[in-house]
Scaffold this motif. Structure first.
Motif, PDB file in Angstrom:
ATOM      1  N   GLU A   1     109.564 -65.600 -22.768  1.00 36.95           N
ATOM      2  CA  GLU A   1     109.959 -66.970 -22.466  1.00 36.95           C
ATOM      3  C   GLU A   1     109.148 -67.555 -21.315  1.00 36.95           C
ATOM      4  N   GLY A   2     108.114 -66.822 -20.901  1.00 43.59           N
ATOM      5  CA  GLY A   2     107.264 -67.312 -19.837  1.00 43.59           C
ATOM      6  C   GLY A   2     107.847 -67.130 -18.452  1.00 43.59           C
ATOM      7  N   GLN A   3     108.919 -66.357 -18.338  1.00 42.68           N
ATOM      8  CA  GLN A   3     109.551 -66.123 -17.046  1.00 42.68           C
ATOM      9  C   GLN A   3     109.048 -64.811 -16.452  1.00 42.68           C
ATOM     10  N   PRO A   4     109.062 -64.691 -15.128  1.00 44.98           N
ATOM     11  CA  PRO A   4     108.665 -63.436 -14.507  1.00 44.98           C
ATOM     12  C   PRO A   4     109.652 -62.341 -14.861  1.00 44.98           C
ATOM     13  N   PRO A   5     109.253 -61.069 -14.761  1.00 47.09           N
ATOM     14  CA  PRO A   5     110.163 -59.976 -15.093  1.00 47.09           C
ATOM     15  C   PRO A   5     111.345 -59.953 -14.154  1.00 47.09           C
ATOM     16  N   GLN A   6     112.382 -59.244 -14.580  1.00 52.89           N
ATOM     17  CA  GLN A   6     113.604 -59.176 -13.806  1.00 52.89           C
ATOM     18  C   GLN A   6     113.336 -58.648 -12.406  1.00 52.89           C
ATOM     19  N   ASP A   7     113.982 -59.257 -11.422  1.00 49.17           N
ATOM     20  CA  ASP A   7     113.854 -58.816 -10.040  1.00 49.17           C
ATOM     21  C   ASP A   7     114.411 -57.404  -9.926  1.00 49.17           C
ATOM     22  N   PRO A   8     113.655 -56.474  -9.327  1.00 47.93           N
ATOM     23  CA  PRO A   8     114.137 -55.098  -9.242  1.00 47.93           C
ATOM     24  C   PRO A   8     115.392 -54.945  -8.408  1.00 47.93           C
ATOM     25  N   THR A   9     115.758 -55.964  -7.653  1.00 44.66           N
ATOM     26  CA  THR A   9     116.976 -55.858  -6.855  1.00 44.66           C
ATOM     27  C   THR A   9     118.209 -56.229  -7.656  1.00 44.66           C
ATOM     28  N   ALA A  47     123.634 -54.182  -4.168  1.00 43.95           N
ATOM     29  CA  ALA A  47     123.650 -55.000  -2.957  1.00 43.95           C
ATOM     30  C   ALA A  47     122.742 -54.410  -1.886  1.00 43.95           C
ATOM     31  N   CYS A  48     122.751 -53.104  -1.781  1.00 41.13           N
ATOM     32  CA  CYS A  48     121.916 -52.424  -0.783  1.00 41.13           C
ATOM     33  C   CYS A  48     120.444 -52.589  -1.135  1.00 41.13           C
ATOM     34  N   ARG A  49     120.121 -52.437  -2.407  1.00 40.63           N
ATOM     35  CA  ARG A  49     118.727 -52.541  -2.845  1.00 40.63           C
ATOM     36  C   ARG A  49     118.190 -53.960  -2.631  1.00 40.63           C
ATOM     37  N   ALA A  50     119.054 -54.954  -2.794  1.00 39.55           N
ATOM     38  CA  ALA A  50     118.634 -56.341  -2.649  1.00 39.55           C
ATOM     39  C   ALA A  50     118.335 -56.710  -1.201  1.00 39.55           C
ATOM     40  N   ALA A  51     118.844 -55.916  -0.271  1.00 40.08           N
ATOM     41  CA  ALA A  51     118.699 -56.249   1.149  1.00 40.08           C
ATOM     42  C   ALA A  51     117.378 -55.760   1.748  1.00 40.08           C
ATOM     43  N   HIS A 105     119.886 -48.335   4.573  1.00 40.56           N
ATOM     44  CA  HIS A 105     120.994 -48.780   3.732  1.00 40.56           C
ATOM     45  C   HIS A 105     121.814 -49.813   4.493  1.00 40.56           C
ATOM     46  N   ILE A 106     122.472 -50.689   3.771  1.00 43.11           N
ATOM     47  CA  ILE A 106     123.350 -51.662   4.410  1.00 43.11           C
ATOM     48  C   ILE A 106     124.623 -50.963   4.884  1.00 43.11           C
ATOM     49  N   ASP A 107     125.334 -51.579   5.800  1.00 44.12           N
ATOM     50  CA  ASP A 107     126.598 -51.023   6.269  1.00 44.12           C
ATOM     51  C   ASP A 107     127.569 -50.907   5.102  1.00 44.12           C
ATOM     52  N   GLY A 108     128.183 -49.771   5.006  1.00 50.56           N
ATOM     53  CA  GLY A 108     129.160 -49.561   3.944  1.00 50.56           C
ATOM     54  C   GLY A 108     128.585 -48.966   2.676  1.00 50.56           C
TER      55      GLY A 108
END
Length: 317
Positions: free
Chosen positions: A125-133, A44-48, A79-82
């Motif tokens: 499958e022609g999709q972009p690689p996984q989001d690093p978040t 969750a923190c990385r995604a923010a 970092h996010i709160d918490g």
């Protein structure tokens, strides 16, 4: 704040600092932690934040280290709160935190972990690689789960050794921490056996102070200071590292740097190893080849499971 696990951007995977050291020294791996990016292991923190919100490493590339390796926040790391990885520690040059390794793996996996790189720009499958978040999928043979918690398994021998060494003065803690190797489960205190007591049980992690390292140019013999007593007689103990074993080792350069530094060192050094138990052998005498003498000896079979290092406080035990 120091912590053991971080998300590696290039591998799309969560790695322990010991995994990072393995990759840095592996001559078969295209990896350099100085040019890679490490992010908060909290999903969750990385995604923010953007991927530029990185962490730094401590002792990720030092062959011989005296202070516990770890990740740490940079001055600008957010970092996010918490988030439990947030702290007021701002990544100064001087480390003033407790050097103990508190992230005890509960299992030492004997099969070496692999670190497959993530797909480049497009997958099958022609999709972009996984989001690093996002949380990476579970991979067979990895030592990290999808959570942000420190992994409870490791295939890097240095990790349980550092746990033992950095807490060597805390007997109660070592007696309370479980460790599994193969089918055998015990505590850290039980698994680490001093070399002079190697007859007590097989299949343990043996360790002891080094008396001398014999450098035969292409091979080495490590002689231990303590002797093993058998039938009221003392016998020397050693382990042998063959030329073939060293030449085929994927971390050959790092190993040779370490062992040659140990040969020349005047510091008290200790050797830890797993996978072989020295047995009593009869060796021909150099002065009189027709005569033999007894010595407990073993040929090391896997350099991944051998470490030469300092052990502060060991003399007081």
């Amino acid at each position: 704040m120091k912590f053991d696990t971080a998300y590696c951007l290039s591998l799309d995977e969560k790695l322990s600092i010991y995994d990072v050291r393995e990759l840095n020294f592996d001559e078969t791996a295209d990896f350099d932690s100085d040019t890679d990016s490490f992010l908060c292991p909290n999903d969750a923190c990385r995604a923010a934040f953007k991927a530029s919100n990185t962490l730094s490493t401590f002792n990720a590339k030092n062959v011989n280290y005296q202070r516990t390796p770890h990740f740490k926040n940079k001055t600008g790391t957010q970092h996010i709160d918490g988030c439990r990885y947030a702290s007021t520690h701002k990544g100064t040059d001087g480390e003033n935190e407790d050097d103990r390794e508190d992230n005890f793996p509960s299992e030492f996996v004997l099969t070496r972990r692999t670190y497959p790189r993530k797909a480049s720009t497009v997958n099958t499958e022609g999709q972009p690689p996984q989001d690093p978040t996002k949380t990476p999928p579970t991979r067979i043979g990895t030592s990290v789960s999808g959570s942000d918690a420190t992994p409870d398994k490791t295939s890097v021998f240095a990790h349980p050794v550092e746990c033992y060494v950095s807490n060597i003065d805390d007997k109660d803690k070592l007696k309370s921490m479980p460790l599994k190797i193969g089918e055998h489960t015990a505590t850290y205190w039980t698994f680490f056996k001093k070399i002079e007591y190697l007859q007590d049980n097989k299949g343990l992690i043996y360790w002891g102070k080094i008396k001398e390292i014999k450098d035969y140019t292409n091979s080495f013999r490590i002689d231990f200071e303590k002797k093993v007593w058998l039938d009221k007689k003392p016998y020397s103990v050693n382990v042998y590292l063959s030329k073939k074993l060293i030449d085929n080792y994927r971390k050959r350069k790092a190993f040779l740097e370490q062992i040659k530094a140990a040969v020349a060192s005047e510091r008290a050094l200790y050797c830890f190893f797993y996978g072989v138990t020295p047995e009593l052998k009869q060796v021909p005498s150099k002065k009189n080849p027709e005569q033999t003498f007894g010595v407990f000896s073993a040929n090391i079979e896997n350099l991944d499971h051998l470490i030469v290092r300092e052990v502060p406080g060991a003399e007081e035990l």
